[in-house]
Write a protein that holds these residues in place. Sequence first.
Motif, PDB file in Angstrom:
ATOM      1  N   ASN A  13       0.731  -1.384  -0.079  1.00  8.33           N
ATOM      2  CA  ASN A  13      -0.355   0.113   0.079  1.00  8.33           C
ATOM      3  C   ASN A  13       1.242   1.132   0.117  1.00  8.33           C
ATOM      4  O   ASN A  13       1.621   1.887   1.134  1.00  8.33           O
ATOM      5  CB  ASN A  13      -0.443  -0.350   0.874  1.00  8.33           C
ATOM      6  CG  ASN A  13      -2.378   0.957   0.992  1.00  8.33           C
ATOM      7  OD1 ASN A  13      -1.674   1.701   0.310  1.00  8.33           O
ATOM      8  ND2 ASN A  13      -2.775   1.215   1.819  1.00  8.33           N
ATOM      9  N   THR A  18       3.138   1.502   7.234  1.00  3.94           N
ATOM     10  CA  THR A  18       4.192   2.438   6.442  1.00  3.94           C
ATOM     11  C   THR A  18       4.232   3.816   5.331  1.00  3.94           C
ATOM     12  O   THR A  18       5.732   4.354   6.103  1.00  3.94           O
ATOM     13  CB  THR A  18       5.271   1.306   5.324  1.00  3.94           C
ATOM     14  OG1 THR A  18       4.120   0.198   6.299  1.00  3.94           O
ATOM     15  CG2 THR A  18       6.546   1.107   5.652  1.00  3.94           C
ATOM     16  N   VAL A  75       5.154  -5.406   7.977  1.00  2.00           N
ATOM     17  CA  VAL A  75       5.895  -6.890   9.159  1.00  2.00           C
ATOM     18  C   VAL A  75       4.215  -6.949   7.755  1.00  2.00           C
ATOM     19  O   VAL A  75       3.371  -6.856   8.191  1.00  2.00           O
ATOM     20  CB  VAL A  75       5.329  -7.057  10.452  1.00  2.00           C
ATOM     21  CG1 VAL A  75       5.373  -7.908  10.950  1.00  2.00           C
ATOM     22  CG2 VAL A  75       6.731  -5.607  11.432  1.00  2.00           C
ATOM     23  N   TYR A  76       5.073  -8.248   7.392  1.00  2.00           N
ATOM     24  CA  TYR A  76       4.008  -9.174   7.065  1.00  2.00           C
ATOM     25  C   TYR A  76       4.367 -10.865   7.042  1.00  2.00           C
ATOM     26  O   TYR A  76       4.981 -11.033   7.189  1.00  2.00           O
ATOM     27  CB  TYR A  76       3.871  -9.050   4.874  1.00  2.00           C
ATOM     28  CG  TYR A  76       2.902  -8.410   4.535  1.00  2.00           C
ATOM     29  CD1 TYR A  76       2.383  -7.172   4.943  1.00  2.00           C
ATOM     30  CD2 TYR A  76       3.643  -7.074   2.917  1.00  2.00           C
ATOM     31  CE1 TYR A  76       1.614  -5.629   4.834  1.00  2.00           C
ATOM     32  CE2 TYR A  76       3.251  -6.420   2.801  1.00  2.00           C
ATOM     33  CZ  TYR A  76       1.764  -5.537   4.108  1.00  2.00           C
ATOM     34  OH  TYR A  76       2.011  -4.451   3.218  1.00  2.00           O
ATOM     35  N   TYR A  78       5.643 -11.708   9.858  1.00  2.00           N
ATOM     36  CA  TYR A  78       6.354 -11.892  11.045  1.00  2.00           C
ATOM     37  C   TYR A  78       7.711 -11.591  10.527  1.00  2.00           C
ATOM     38  O   TYR A  78       8.236 -11.238  10.917  1.00  2.00           O
ATOM     39  CB  TYR A  78       7.006 -13.892  11.724  1.00  2.00           C
ATOM     40  CG  TYR A  78       5.378 -13.703  12.624  1.00  2.00           C
ATOM     41  CD1 TYR A  78       4.706 -12.783  13.115  1.00  2.00           C
ATOM     42  CD2 TYR A  78       4.038 -14.211  11.175  1.00  2.00           C
ATOM     43  CE1 TYR A  78       3.607 -13.558  14.379  1.00  2.00           C
ATOM     44  CE2 TYR A  78       3.353 -15.121  11.954  1.00  2.00           C
ATOM     45  CZ  TYR A  78       2.769 -14.117  13.432  1.00  2.00           C
ATOM     46  OH  TYR A  78       1.311 -14.861  13.969  1.00  2.00           O
ATOM     47  N   SER A 117       1.015  -4.071  13.528  1.00  2.00           N
ATOM     48  CA  SER A 117       0.059  -4.075  14.611  1.00  2.00           C
ATOM     49  C   SER A 117      -0.515  -3.151  15.619  1.00  2.00           C
ATOM     50  O   SER A 117      -1.275  -3.054  15.542  1.00  2.00           O
ATOM     51  CB  SER A 117      -1.355  -5.303  14.079  1.00  2.00           C
ATOM     52  OG  SER A 117      -0.580  -6.380  13.705  1.00  2.00           O
ATOM     53  N   ILE A 122       8.790  -8.009  16.452  1.00  2.00           N
ATOM     54  CA  ILE A 122       8.784  -8.704  16.349  1.00  2.00           C
ATOM     55  C   ILE A 122      10.142  -9.285  16.163  1.00  2.00           C
ATOM     56  O   ILE A 122      11.174  -8.935  15.598  1.00  2.00           O
ATOM     57  CB  ILE A 122       8.329  -9.008  14.208  1.00  2.00           C
ATOM     58  CG1 ILE A 122       7.327  -8.403  14.860  1.00  2.00           C
ATOM     59  CG2 ILE A 122       8.579 -10.414  14.254  1.00  2.00           C
ATOM     60  CD1 ILE A 122       6.045  -9.101  14.597  1.00  2.00           C
TER      61      ILE A 122
HETATM   62  C1  FMN Z   1      -0.798  -9.680   4.464  1.00  7.19           C
HETATM   63  C2  FMN Z   1      -0.017  -8.912   5.810  1.00  7.19           C
HETATM   64  C3  FMN Z   1       0.136  -9.435   6.567  1.00  7.19           C
HETATM   65  C4  FMN Z   1       0.618  -8.921   8.238  1.00  7.19           C
HETATM   66  N1  FMN Z   1       1.275  -9.691   8.917  1.00  7.19           N
HETATM   67  C5  FMN Z   1       1.541  -9.835   9.422  1.00  7.19           C
HETATM   68  C6  FMN Z   1       2.551 -10.195  11.266  1.00  7.19           C
HETATM   69  O1  FMN Z   1       2.917 -10.999  10.940  1.00  7.19           O
HETATM   70  N2  FMN Z   1       1.787  -9.410  12.415  1.00  7.19           N
HETATM   71  C7  FMN Z   1       1.116  -8.046  12.457  1.00  7.19           C
HETATM   72  O2  FMN Z   1       1.681  -8.103  13.208  1.00  7.19           O
HETATM   73  N3  FMN Z   1       0.609  -7.548  11.406  1.00  7.19           N
HETATM   74  C8  FMN Z   1       0.381  -8.872  10.601  1.00  7.19           C
HETATM   75  N4  FMN Z   1       0.187  -7.581   9.674  1.00  7.19           N
HETATM   76  C9  FMN Z   1      -0.539  -6.229   9.927  1.00  7.19           C
HETATM   77  C10 FMN Z   1       0.493  -5.336   8.846  1.00  7.19           C
HETATM   78  O3  FMN Z   1       1.852  -5.452   9.079  1.00  7.19           O
HETATM   79  C11 FMN Z   1      -0.167  -3.056   9.326  1.00  7.19           C
HETATM   80  O4  FMN Z   1      -1.765  -3.337   9.342  1.00  7.19           O
HETATM   81  C12 FMN Z   1       1.160  -2.843   8.985  1.00  7.19           C
HETATM   82  O5  FMN Z   1       0.882  -1.268   9.254  1.00  7.19           O
HETATM   83  C13 FMN Z   1       0.630  -2.464   7.356  1.00  7.19           C
HETATM   84  O6  FMN Z   1       1.148  -1.427   6.689  1.00  7.19           O
HETATM   85  P1  FMN Z   1       0.799  -1.166   5.292  1.00  7.19           P
HETATM   86  O7  FMN Z   1      -0.213  -0.315   5.539  1.00  7.19           O
HETATM   87  O8  FMN Z   1       2.322  -0.372   4.980  1.00  7.19           O
HETATM   88  O9  FMN Z   1       0.736  -2.193   4.663  1.00  7.19           O
HETATM   89  C14 FMN Z   1       0.160  -7.974   8.494  1.00  7.19           C
HETATM   90  C15 FMN Z   1      -0.741  -6.606   6.874  1.00  7.19           C
HETATM   91  C16 FMN Z   1      -1.230  -7.880   5.387  1.00  7.19           C
HETATM   92  C17 FMN Z   1      -2.315  -7.576   4.570  1.00  7.19           C
END
Ligand code: FMN
Length: 170
Positions: A13, A18, A75-76, A78, A117, A122
């Motif tokens: 995104n 991020t 973090v996707y 972990y 989140s 991690i």
């Molecule tokens: C595919 C995916 C995997 C994720 N895995 C984790 C995770 O392992 N641990 C965690 O705390 N959050 C996880 N999240 C939540 C994201 O890390 C969190 O919403 C982050 O702020 C998203 O940033 P972005 O908007 O730049 O994608 C995940 C989200 C997605 C979409």
Amino acid sequence: MLKKGIIIQGSANSKGNTNKAVVYFKDKTGFDFIDLKCKDIAPFDYEFKNKYDDFLPLIKDIAQQYEVIVFATPVYWYSMSGILKNFFDRISDCLMIEKETGRQFRGKKIGVISSSSDGQPIEGFEMPFRESANYLGMEYLGSAHTWVEEKELTIKAKERLTWLSEVTME
Ligand SMILES: Cc1cc2nc3c(=O)[nH]c(=O)nc-3n(C[C@H](O)[C@H](O)[C@H](O)COP(=O)(O)O)c2cc1C
């Protein structure tokens, strides 16, 4: 003369969580910015059939111009995002077909911005960044783990980003 730094964002995104951390950090440092989502960078290929995509011009540019590289990733599962991992895998091109560029990374510095989140960093998340820096002869400066609540970066996240901005500007 090398420019101070560049932020390399690897999120699915471009304007997500991020990016909120990136915007805050960019405001503090004035570092340049690249969004990997807007680049055509294929996964690593042992036959280098991807050598005319955006990776090689981009990495040469970074190697020639910047002293500090800050990777910003959600973090996707972990780990760092797939987009950023593809970019890291392609750094292997610089050990195989683009060695001159690979050598230029020695002595540069790396920092990391992560977003998940919640506020809990991690376990083991930094290891690939730290060890890759080590392997490439670069200095690992550390990371700022961030998260967003009610669409805003938390105060703690901002404090961590401020700390990272200070160490990357030294
Ligand atoms: C595919 C995916 C995997 C994720 N895995 C984790 C995770 O392992 N641990 C965690 O705390 N959050 C996880 N999240 C939540 C994201 O890390 C969190 O919403 C982050 O702020 C998203 O940033 P972005 O908007 O730049 O994608 C995940 C989200 C997605 C979409």
